[in-house]
Design a protein around this motif. Sequence first.
Motif, PDB file in Angstrom:
ATOM      1  N   GLN A   1      11.249  -7.659  -7.720  1.00 20.80           N
ATOM      2  CA  GLN A   1      11.780  -5.877  -7.259  1.00 20.80           C
ATOM      3  C   GLN A   1      10.316  -5.093  -6.783  1.00 20.80           C
ATOM      4  O   GLN A   1      10.296  -4.472  -8.580  1.00 20.80           O
ATOM      5  N   GLY A   2      10.434  -4.642  -6.115  1.00 23.38           N
ATOM      6  CA  GLY A   2       9.990  -2.784  -5.773  1.00 23.38           C
ATOM      7  C   GLY A   2      10.125  -1.684  -6.551  1.00 23.38           C
ATOM      8  O   GLY A   2      10.784  -1.523  -7.101  1.00 23.38           O
TER       9      GLY A   2
ATOM     10  N   THR B   1       2.857   4.618  -5.208  1.00 21.23           N
ATOM     11  CA  THR B   1       3.251   6.064  -5.223  1.00 21.23           C
ATOM     12  C   THR B   1       2.120   6.458  -5.237  1.00 21.23           C
ATOM     13  O   THR B   1       1.689   6.432  -6.093  1.00 21.23           O
ATOM     14  N   GLN B   2       2.742   7.862  -4.859  1.00 23.33           N
ATOM     15  CA  GLN B   2       1.425   9.114  -5.316  1.00 23.33           C
ATOM     16  C   GLN B   2       1.351   9.395  -6.183  1.00 23.33           C
ATOM     17  O   GLN B   2       0.168   9.326  -6.353  1.00 23.33           O
TER      18      GLN B   2
ATOM     19  N   THR C   1      -2.388   9.221 -10.872  1.00 18.56           N
ATOM     20  CA  THR C   1      -2.972   9.426 -12.249  1.00 18.56           C
ATOM     21  C   THR C   1      -4.044   8.086 -12.120  1.00 18.56           C
ATOM     22  O   THR C   1      -4.893   8.154 -13.124  1.00 18.56           O
ATOM     23  N   ILE C   2      -4.077   6.422 -11.822  1.00 19.83           N
ATOM     24  CA  ILE C   2      -5.208   5.553 -11.120  1.00 19.83           C
ATOM     25  C   ILE C   2      -6.407   7.136 -10.945  1.00 19.83           C
ATOM     26  O   ILE C   2      -7.411   6.599 -11.703  1.00 19.83           O
ATOM     27  N   GLN C   3      -6.376   6.880 -10.233  1.00 16.54           N
ATOM     28  CA  GLN C   3      -7.497   7.801  -9.648  1.00 16.54           C
ATOM     29  C   GLN C   3      -8.019   8.654 -10.687  1.00 16.54           C
ATOM     30  O   GLN C   3      -9.487   8.771 -10.579  1.00 16.54           O
ATOM     31  N   ALA C   4      -7.034   8.803 -11.511  1.00 18.29           N
ATOM     32  CA  ALA C   4      -7.243  10.344 -12.465  1.00 18.29           C
ATOM     33  C   ALA C   4      -8.593   9.745 -13.747  1.00 18.29           C
ATOM     34  O   ALA C   4      -9.310  10.050 -13.852  1.00 18.29           O
ATOM     35  N   ILE C   5      -7.758   8.522 -13.498  1.00 21.44           N
ATOM     36  CA  ILE C   5      -7.873   7.471 -14.555  1.00 21.44           C
ATOM     37  C   ILE C   5     -10.454   7.104 -14.806  1.00 21.44           C
ATOM     38  O   ILE C   5     -10.669   7.284 -15.043  1.00 21.44           O
TER      39      ILE C   5
END
Length: 1025
Positions: A869-870, A1012-1013, A1018-1022
């Motif tokens: 489920q997405g 999602t955006q 969040t991942i890019q900031a990490i």
Amino acid sequence: MASSTIDQDQQWLLNCLSATLDPNHDVRAFAEASLQQASLQSGFGSALSKVAANRELPFGLRQLAAVLLKQFIKKHWQEGEESFEHPVVSSEEKAVIRKYLLMTLDDSQRKICTAVSMAVASIAVYDWPEDWPELLPNLLELINDQTNMNRVQGALKCLSLLSGDLDDTVVPTLVPILFPTLHKIVSSSKIYDKHLRSKALSIVYSCVSVLGAMSGVYKSETNEMINSFLKPWMDEFNNILREPVPLEDPDDWSIRMEVLKCLNQLIQSFPSIGVGEFVVIMGPLWQTFVSTLNVYLQSSIKGQEDPYEGRYDSDGAEKSLDSFIIQLFEFLLTIMGSRKFVKVMMNNINELVYDTLAFLQMTEQQVHTWSEDANEFVANEDDLTYSCRVSGALLLEEVVSSCGREGVDAIIEAAKRRFAESIQDKSAGSADWWRMREAILFALASLSDQLLEAEVSGLASGNIGSVIEQMISEDIGAGVHEYPFLYARIFVSVAKFSSVISRGVLDNFLYAAITTVSMDVPPPVKVGACHALSLLLTKANDGNVLPHIIGLLSSLTNLLSQASDETLHLVLETIRAAIMAGCEAIAAVEPNVSPILLNTWASNISDPFVSGEALEVLEAIKNSPGCVHPLISRVLPFVGPVLNKPQQQPDGLVAGSLDLLTMLLKNSPIDAVKLMYDACFDAVVRIALQSEDHGEMQNATECLAAFVSGGRQDVLAWGGDSGFTMRSLLDVASRLLDPALESSGSLFVGNYILQLILHLPQQMAPHIWDMAAALVRRMQSAEIAGLRTSLILIFARLVHMSVPNVHQFIDMLMRVPAEGYDNAFTYVMSEWTKLQGEIQGSYQIKVTTTALALVLSTMHGELGKINVQGHLIQSATGITTRSKAKSAPDQWTLMPLPAKILALLADALIEIQEQAPVGDEEEDSEWEEVEPVDGDKDILHAAAAVSSDRPGYAQFEAMARVFDEEDGDDDDLSSIDDPLNEINLANYLGDFLMKFSESNRNLFDHLCQNLTQSQHATIQAILGR
């Protein structure tokens, strides 16, 4: 008007209806049985509708027929409803009933009109508009008939009931037709009385509420519709509010209340409404507010009571002054909470606060009630029963929150101003001077957290501590018997503001509270002293408490024998605070205090709240130095016989004794655990295996988990036959997970199994494959998400135990069957990823989130084959009604499992960032490796070597049923003895994402396309840190 012709069947019905009112019991019973039998025959409903419509019949029979018809409709109208009973009403009979109901709506008897309106509304839920298209035109025709107020009354009543079920398919077409008629009624005060005008406004409110719910999807359309009728209605609201509130006119209060509800809904749902449209009602609103205060002071504060309290109109709406004032405060609260409209109030903020303080005074009725019954006073203090007093305090909280420094200054200045006036009233000989003084302290104490925070942050212009000290020093000389409620409020206020009151004053009041408990003073004063002690003792210096602790506990235990209901809760809370504050001296009084508390616990075992609080006090004694062994030796002679002969005990005592034993087991030294094992372990196992009482089973499960956690491997040795003890523990697990067992009996099985695999890993190793299969089957039969999340935690912990061979654990799950799925791994991951966001508790979130990262790190070949489920597919069809929810349930996208796991890891980081203050993270962000606890590798090595056809499979075949409660594991696992508890989740996830992205950048970028955006950001900031 219905025909007065009565046929033979109708005459029989009338005779039966009359007989149900006969004083002779046998006659009544026979008539009721006859009516019940007749209700199963065709034509019964239509016969009732004809009786109700026949105005030549006695009122009592018509009313009874209308009530029975309403019940008949509920049972027989619509198949598939929960209350439905066969047979269903035929289409022909339905048409007759609808016809006669509409004919009866204009009845002059209000009670009959109400019953008929409710019947019409019940039918409309099912039949309108498809099967009853003429309903709305008929109602509009009745409403527009100015020559017959009964017709208007009936139609409005019916529409007001129907309005609760209106949805976005009806309201947009209904509003342009209906609102002009409703406006005509509301604005024609010489034609229509206030009751009818209020009813019309209630329909307006319901329609505006629906439009507000629609505005999220149809913003421009709903705004256009609102603007089309806003001005004439605002003008009418202006007219209603601008006149002073009369002293004794509940119909006037009702119509104003409906106006305030409409305005409140407009502001909440349509923020696009400009300040210009709103300003026109500010003057009239202020007139209503000020004049309402004058009425309240005369009727409730100075008067004996609100003469209309507890009164309701024929529709069940309350007509009291209190309910009107509460609605007034709610609207003001909405204004203050709006960044746009609060600016309009800022010019009058000082006067608003000043007048609101006057509303907080105790009414004469409250003084009488609370003086007569201390339980009522405690309940009001603890639960903040909904009242003008509480609503006003909430408004003042919003003033501080929304207005910042101006709000804080307004509160302090209004308090000073009112305080000065009360001094003058006291000097002038007023008998009520204390009421305002008590109200000021009540308001300040209600705002204590915000005011103290404002002082620390520099928002407050003055020193709140000095203000409080000035007030209490002025009042402390007043007679305690003459002004008990003022004294009670002083005690509470000192405790609330203890951090800004000078140490000398604080010590004096602490001593005063300690001595007050033993004095002959009015009950409210002792209540205030106990409230103060429960707060002050936790912050007091040992030197100030220890010399008095023995005398204080003696006074409190004496008070305990006199307490009941709400006061019992308060006294127990105070005793617990005293024990924790004077823990060093408790060993000396334990022989005196413990028996009294055990008696209180046992006497109130049927009350889970009182017995639970008594248990907390006993736990405080247990945690005091030198008390654990004496307390256990005092409890075991009582608990042991109870648990060994559970069938002979009163209700609740066995479950309560298990709860008491569990409390004693937790964090106790090993020799103490051994004492309890010898006395009770076998009995607890028997209860878990044999009891049919779910409460006993739940608590026995908790108790066995505490035995395993406290005794560990020693539990197996203490009984002499370690194999037998282990089989007993497994038998308990098997029973608790039995599919035939109702899930509430297995409430705490998740924590129980967790303790087994953590503390008895070698003994559990041979059974892991069987347990995994059984848990999967139980998950598939579970209907409540909380049940499945408790079992997901077990799977997550097993993932950690399999490190560094997580792929082997996945392989094992792939060999476990799961009905409807290729294998258990596919099913478990589908459920896990669906429910991860619902898992609660620090430990649970750490274990499950990091386990997902471990699963993803394997990049096992099976992961890419599974779709789960997405994201929720947002509906664009307006608000969701009951019928829409049934016909069109939520729909979700499908996502590849690796992408879903990555999304969940990002969600975890987002939640951590939202909860943690900036700069709160530790600097050390190294990869946190957690070594498996002893036995972890053995447990998974054995499990991985097992095949699906091994003979031990049957032992865990019944492992399937777990609890249905939403909260799943009720036990606090935050302090569980598990290395995983030491994980810093933010650092763990950050380092994992860094390493995972570096290991296969192309795959990582591909998975990120599904995020999602906010997840992606969040991942890019990490990664960019």
